[in-house]
Design an enzyme around this catalytic site. Structure first.
Site, mmCIF file in Angstrom:
data_model
loop_
_atom_site.group_PDB
_atom_site.id
_atom_site.type_symbol
_atom_site.label_atom_id
_atom_site.label_comp_id
_atom_site.label_asym_id
_atom_site.label_seq_id
_atom_site.Cartn_x
_atom_site.Cartn_y
_atom_site.Cartn_z
ATOM 1 N N ASP A 122 -4.731 86.524 -5.135
ATOM 2 C CA ASP A 122 -4.052 86.329 -6.424
ATOM 3 C C ASP A 122 -4.827 85.345 -7.300
ATOM 4 O OD1 ASP A 122 -1.582 87.963 -5.999
ATOM 5 O OD2 ASP A 122 -1.364 86.580 -4.322
ATOM 6 N N GLU A 129 -3.685 89.139 -17.262
ATOM 7 C CA GLU A 129 -3.924 90.524 -16.885
ATOM 8 C C GLU A 129 -2.713 91.378 -17.253
ATOM 9 O OE1 GLU A 129 -4.879 93.250 -12.979
ATOM 10 O OE2 GLU A 129 -5.619 91.182 -13.015
ATOM 11 N N ASP A 149 -2.645 85.976 -13.320
ATOM 12 C CA ASP A 149 -2.390 87.286 -12.722
ATOM 13 C C ASP A 149 -0.906 87.335 -12.374
ATOM 14 O OD1 ASP A 149 -2.766 89.798 -11.479
ATOM 15 O OD2 ASP A 149 -3.003 88.826 -9.524
#
Length: 192
Positions: free
Chosen positions: A149, A77, A18
């Site tokens: 996160d 992502e 991420d």
């Protein structure tokens, strides 16, 4: 690539990322058939300073995670910010450093939008962070939720494991690899 289990099935280790310029989450899971097992998660943090130095920290951090945990595949992502163009540009550069870290280790990289990740993990594309954290905790049987996160990174890995560009695509069903990145054929899940 993958390790064989006693049953003859293959275990695939997936690294979810991420990206963020200040904090990049990472999460690793093993997939054995339809079962998922938590391996590790955490964050790569950059200190305030010049942009090139921060990007180098992200690149080196991803490489270190890869060398430590030896994943077979990487899921990243796709980030989208449209409020502040400068923030969008910086986030894009952080994302590029993270992808380069994976590609430089010769790993295939699949990319997923937040909508795809949330739909895969929660069943609702507009789920909030708490819902994602809760489902990641349940799906991986964690004793407590991972940080936000790390949870997002684990969710990205779960999305990939649940089929996104997962096994069928990696098995060669209409895909190509270019510089370590998966290029999906039109009509494949996740193709643009």
């Amino acid at each position: 690539m993958s390790t064989a289990a006693a049953s003859g099935a293959l275990t695939t280790r997936i690294l979810g990322l991420d990206p963020g310029l200040r904090v990049t989450g990472f999460g690793l899971i093993d997939r054995l058939g339809s079962q998922l097992r938590y391996v590790a998660s955490g964050t790569i943090r950059t200190a305030d300073g010049d942009l090139p130095g921060r990007l180098r920290t992200l690149l080196d951090g991803v490489r270190e995670v890869i060398h430590t945990y030896t994943p077979d595949q990487v899921a990243v992502e796709k980030v989208f910010v449209n409020v502040n163009p400068n923030s969008t540009l910086l986030l894009g550069q952080a994302r590029g450093a993270v992808i380069c870290g994976a590609v430089s280790c010769d790993l295939p990289v699949a990319e997923y939008t937040a909508l795809q990740v949330k739909q895969s993990v929660v069943g609702y594309g507009k789920a909030n962070k708490e819902q994602v954290q809760h489902m990641v905790q349940r799906l991986l049987a964690l004793p407590a939720p991972a940080g936000p996160d790390a949870s997002d990174a684990l969710a990205c890995a779960i999305c990939h494991a649940h089929g996104g560009a997962g096994l069928a695509v990696l098995a060669g069903g209409g895909t190509r690899r270019r510089a370590g990145r998966l290029i999906l054929a039109p009509g494949e899940p996740g193709a643009r």
